[in-house]
Design a protein around this motif. Structure first.
Motif, PDB file in Angstrom:
ATOM      1  N   LYS A  25      -3.102  36.073   0.519  1.00  0.00           N
ATOM      2  CA  LYS A  25      -4.214  34.995  -0.827  1.00  0.00           C
ATOM      3  C   LYS A  25      -5.520  36.214   0.194  1.00  0.00           C
ATOM      4  O   LYS A  25      -6.674  37.072  -0.341  1.00  0.00           O
ATOM      5  CB  LYS A  25      -4.303  33.865  -0.490  1.00  0.00           C
ATOM      6  N   LYS A  40       0.029  27.624  -3.848  1.00  0.00           N
ATOM      7  CA  LYS A  40      -1.260  27.310  -4.849  1.00  0.00           C
ATOM      8  C   LYS A  40      -1.323  26.254  -3.636  1.00  0.00           C
ATOM      9  O   LYS A  40      -2.703  26.073  -3.052  1.00  0.00           O
ATOM     10  CB  LYS A  40      -1.053  26.343  -5.768  1.00  0.00           C
ATOM     11  N   LYS A  41      -0.633  25.111  -2.513  1.00  0.00           N
ATOM     12  CA  LYS A  41      -0.852  23.960  -1.814  1.00  0.00           C
ATOM     13  C   LYS A  41      -1.276  24.503  -1.032  1.00  0.00           C
ATOM     14  O   LYS A  41      -2.807  23.970  -0.475  1.00  0.00           O
ATOM     15  CB  LYS A  41       0.186  22.939  -2.027  1.00  0.00           C
ATOM     16  N   ASN A  64      -4.826  25.981  -0.808  1.00  0.00           N
ATOM     17  CA  ASN A  64      -5.828  25.482  -0.789  1.00  0.00           C
ATOM     18  C   ASN A  64      -6.268  24.287   0.457  1.00  0.00           C
ATOM     19  O   ASN A  64      -7.164  24.147   0.384  1.00  0.00           O
ATOM     20  CB  ASN A  64      -6.030  24.360  -2.433  1.00  0.00           C
ATOM     21  N   SER A  91       3.760  34.524  -5.225  1.00  0.00           N
ATOM     22  CA  SER A  91       4.943  33.504  -5.066  1.00  0.00           C
ATOM     23  C   SER A  91       6.819  34.605  -5.466  1.00  0.00           C
ATOM     24  O   SER A  91       7.330  34.081  -4.736  1.00  0.00           O
ATOM     25  CB  SER A  91       4.749  32.350  -6.362  1.00  0.00           C
ATOM     26  N   GLU A 137       3.672  25.941  -7.024  1.00  0.00           N
ATOM     27  CA  GLU A 137       2.785  24.723  -6.734  1.00  0.00           C
ATOM     28  C   GLU A 137       2.937  25.241  -4.907  1.00  0.00           C
ATOM     29  O   GLU A 137       1.840  25.063  -4.243  1.00  0.00           O
ATOM     30  CB  GLU A 137       3.315  23.277  -7.360  1.00  0.00           C
ATOM     31  N   LEU A 196      -2.129  33.798  -6.682  1.00  0.00           N
ATOM     32  CA  LEU A 196      -1.253  32.761  -5.995  1.00  0.00           C
ATOM     33  C   LEU A 196       0.000  33.413  -6.955  1.00  0.00           C
ATOM     34  O   LEU A 196       1.252  33.623  -6.311  1.00  0.00           O
ATOM     35  CB  LEU A 196      -1.194  31.429  -6.599  1.00  0.00           C
TER      36      LEU A 196
END
Length: 502
Positions: free
Chosen positions: A14, A36-37, A40, A25, A33, A21
């Motif tokens: 990223k 993303k977790k 971030n 994946s 998710e 994202l």
């Protein structure tokens, strides 16, 4: 739950490859998710937990044995470690704590040697744009509180500007590496975008084919927390990080001659950062301009510091002996007499060691021992126990450490006086330290006083210069007195009239 390596790959794709994202994946096969977790996630501090995890018997010795074998590359073949020599050195260093067999050590050494088989082909010369850095340790002697240490200094250089910063340590372990980087990051107010290292065992767990490396979990966690990229040089390829190689020598000649002498290493390291700032007020060796101005270009490219500071420590478990003492890193530290025979946690940083109970409650803090230092004894928990059992004092190790005058004072005291004296001694030690408490008793005895009140008065004079004044609270029945302001005109008239009479 993803491994550190998987999380690192996601964040790298990223941040440095610019992938979305959803694309990440698809490539990794992880849930959107989940991706993303971890993209971030800002806090990569390691949270310690009370539960003890089993490790292989030889796991705690992997770093030190790896270091020995890496250092062997600088020695002749006949002076390199055999598996038998590794076994003997571990027995000498850790004594009864080390109980592995010679056969298991032979396999352990063979496995590490396989991991250290490194491709010897060189890299092409590398260019370093603004914002990048290089890091390395150098060896240095220094004196802290009159004790001489053969330690290390951690160096970061910025090849674009030719600036650099350094920190002095008593070891080159992982805690010192990370503590040095953290202190420099916080001082410069940012994080270099990429940092070049050699294959130090505190960062590199395993060197694999095609230049791939498995990083130690502590280093990987730190790297993800601050968001920089790490690059590692080929073995015996100092030219790949020539900037910091030169900076190591420059810092030694200009910052460490004559041998530094100071009271507190942590405070001295703060002054070193300021000296390095001042050193940037000179011309770049290639005439590109002032280093301090070029360093501003570096700073413009630096990443921002994370919102949450990274807490640097090594987390281990240990069992206290019958005296409440534990062994860590081949050295002895006291805990508390009520921890005798119980398991405790060791939270070791570069400068200090905290000891917690099995439920993570704080017990005591020590200055971390290095070099020839073998034992650290914090007597406060023991003194509190002795003040309740004064007759046991003479049969403890503390009694032998007391000055002769104080021992004679205690020997002459009856049970109650000895109890009061030990309570007072504990109170003084908690407030200003063991040595000051001893000084107060010696001074009082020299002046011919022996009761606790007089000793306390002597202590107050030594530490504050004055005796403490207790507040006087008047009862409500005492009438309030009106403020009286004298009229000096009356006295003037008396003086004048006296003069007239003369």
């Amino acid at each position: 739950m993803l491994t550190m390596e998987q999380i690192y790959r996601i964040r790298n794709m990223k941040k440095f490859e610019g992938k979305s994202l959803r694309k990440i994946s698809q490539i990794t096969g992880h849930d959107f998710e989940t991706v993303k977790k971890y993209v971030n996630k800002e806090d990569f501090n390691h949270t310690i937990r009370p539960k003890q995890r089993r490790q292989g018997k030889l796991s705690p010795y992997r770093d030190i044995v790896t270091t020995w074998l890496i250092n062997d590359k600088q020695a002749t073949h006949k002076q390199q470690h055999s598996a038998k020599r590794v076994y003997d050195r571990l027995k000498e260093l850790y004594r009864d704590e080390f109980d592995a067999s010679e056969r298991s050590v032979r396999k352990f050494v063979a496995d590490i040697r396989k991991e250290l088989q490194i491709d010897k082909d060189g890299f092409l010369p590398l260019l370093h744009p603004p914002g990048e850095a290089q890091a390395d340790f150098g060896e240095a002697r220094f004196i802290e509180n009159g004790i001489t240490y053969d330690g290390y200094y951690f160096n970061i250089s910025y090849p674009h500007s030719n600036g650099g910063h350094m920190q002095l340590f008593k070891s080159a372990n992982q805690g010192c590496l990370l503590e040095g980087m953290k202190a420099i990051f916080e001082h410069i107010g940012g994080v270099p975008t990429a940092i070049w290292f050699d294959n130090m065992s505190t960062a590199v767990k395993k060197v694999k084919e095609y230049g791939e490396r498995d990083l130690t979990k502590g280093f990987l966690r730190f790297m993800m927390h601050y968001g920089f990229q790490s690059n590692f040089c080929n073995p015996n390829s100092g030219h790949e990080k020539g900037s910091v190689e030169n900076k190591v020598g420059y810092h030694r000649r200009n910052m460490l001659v004559p041998i530094p002498e100071f009271k507190d290493l942590k405070e001295y390291n703060k002054t070193l950062l300021l000296k390095c700032d001042k050193d940037m007020n000179r011309m770049h060796y290639k005439g590109y301009g002032m280093i301090k101005d070029l360093f501003l270009e570096d700073k413009q490219e630096f990443f921002k510091l994370p919102k949450i500071p990274f807490e640097i420590y090594l987390h281990e478990f240990a069992k206290a002996d019958n005296y409440g003492k534990i062994k860590f890193d081949g050295r002895t530290y006291s805990t508390s007499p009520n921890m005798a025979g119980r398991q405790v946690m060791v939270k070791a940083g570069a400068y200090d060691i905290e000891i917690l109970d099995e439920d993570c409650n704080y017990i005591i803090k020590h200055r971390r021992l290095y070099g020839e230092e073998k034992e650290s004894m914090n007597w406060i928990p023991y003194l509190e126990l002795m003040s309740r059992r004064p007759t046991a004092l003479k049969y403890t190790g503390l009694y032998n450490q007391l000055p002769q005058t104080f021992k004679e004072y205690l020997d002459k005291s009856d049970y109650e006086s000895k109890k009061q004296a030990l309570k007072l001694f504990t109170k003084m030690t908690i407030a200003t330290g063991f040595d000051t408490a001893i000084e107060a008793f010696e001074e009082g005895i020299k002046l011919g006083v022996s009761d606790p009140d007089s000793i306390w008065a002597t202590y107050c004079r030594l530490t504050t210069g004055t005796l403490p004044e207790s507040e006087i609270i008047l009862p409500d029945t005492v009438p309030k007195v009106k403020k009286y302001t004298p009229d000096f005109k009356i006295y003037d008239q008396l003086i004048i009239s006296g003069g007239t009479q003369l």
